[in-house]
Design an enzyme around this catalytic site. Sequence first.
Site, mmCIF file in Angstrom:
data_model
loop_
_atom_site.group_PDB
_atom_site.id
_atom_site.type_symbol
_atom_site.label_atom_id
_atom_site.label_comp_id
_atom_site.label_asym_id
_atom_site.label_seq_id
_atom_site.Cartn_x
_atom_site.Cartn_y
_atom_site.Cartn_z
ATOM 1 N N ASP A 17 0.851 -1.186 0.000
ATOM 2 C CA ASP A 17 0.000 0.000 0.000
ATOM 3 C C ASP A 17 0.890 1.240 0.000
ATOM 4 O O ASP A 17 1.107 1.882 1.020
ATOM 5 C CB ASP A 17 -0.892 -0.030 1.245
ATOM 6 N N GLU A 89 -6.497 4.819 -8.939
ATOM 7 C CA GLU A 89 -7.798 5.309 -8.483
ATOM 8 C C GLU A 89 -8.380 6.428 -9.353
ATOM 9 O O GLU A 89 -7.687 7.340 -9.791
ATOM 10 C CB GLU A 89 -7.682 5.802 -7.038
ATOM 11 N N LYS A 125 -9.479 1.621 -9.350
ATOM 12 C CA LYS A 125 -10.028 1.808 -8.008
ATOM 13 C C LYS A 125 -11.158 2.836 -8.036
ATOM 14 O O LYS A 125 -11.002 3.934 -8.591
ATOM 15 C CB LYS A 125 -8.941 2.287 -7.041
ATOM 16 N N THR A 149 -13.014 0.564 -3.353
ATOM 17 C CA THR A 149 -12.328 1.019 -2.151
ATOM 18 C C THR A 149 -13.264 1.819 -1.249
ATOM 19 O O THR A 149 -14.448 1.996 -1.554
ATOM 20 C CB THR A 149 -11.083 1.845 -2.551
ATOM 21 N N PHE A 171 -11.897 -1.430 4.713
ATOM 22 C CA PHE A 171 -10.928 -0.662 5.486
ATOM 23 C C PHE A 171 -10.980 -1.033 6.962
ATOM 24 O O PHE A 171 -11.868 -0.587 7.689
ATOM 25 C CB PHE A 171 -11.202 0.842 5.321
#
Length: 308
Positions: A17, A89, A125, A149, A171
């Site tokens: 990440d 993303e 994303k 996400t 998350f």
Amino acid sequence: MTSKLEQLKQMTTVVADTGDFEAIARVKPVDATTNPSLLLKAAAIPSYAELLNACVSDCKSDVGLASDRFGVAVGQEILKVIPGRISTEVDARLSFDTDAVLKRAHRLIDLYDKAGIGRDRVLIKIASTWEGIRAAEILEKEGIQTNLTLLFSFAQAAACADAGVFLISPFVGRIYDWYKKANGNDYTGADDPGVQSVTRIYNYYKANDYKTVVMGASFRNLNQIEQLAGCDRLTISPDLIDKLAADTGKLERKLAPGHAGEARLSLNEAQFRWLSNEDAMATEKLAEGIRQFARDQEKLEALLQAKL
């Protein structure tokens, strides 16, 4: 003695990440993910200066295009040092506009295509709003695979699976943060609400034979990672990956197919929005996450604008 990182890699695909390809080269994950916050950090790394300058050329003052080009350029560099995929993303400010998400996703894929990167190495994303999930459903049918996400609720997870998205990123740490603040309780182990959320989603997907990949994200500590050992994938910061590599204790598998899960839940828009409304944590963290990514996107664009 084998490290916990190596033990984890035997049961879970480890994803980095970060947008720092030097860190990625060091920790050797299979895949990597980026987001506007990570790209903003990457833009401050001296080794990215040349990439930044290249991304603003021929953009005709289109800072959004320059930003997408930078995201793809970072993705290209990362793909040089990983065997798997990069997640890139879509602008978080488009999270409530299905058509706009589709348009931006197509541009990102086109930029990767022009760079000689195939769709099999890229995940788009998208925030797990109703509109984002609908865009992902269309993209998946077009052969463009997605990573949904900012996922905090069971309703989001159920809708994503129903839409046939390739991968979700629930998350863990941000759920933990919310409950810790709300209740004043420092949760640990299996009592961690973030761990419980991912465990519930994982068991639901496996019990109902959904193919959507579960990738736990946003970790605050090693214990959260250890509690989800066996999850399909875990996206972990380089700092926590280094700590796993330095720990030679035994790592027990916690998640595996075969456990009981809830019956399939197929939600229409009204049901999705109602369940989301009833989940204060998910509502607040989704809105907060989109705002945070939007602010970092704006900061990145301001940096690029200065170079146009």
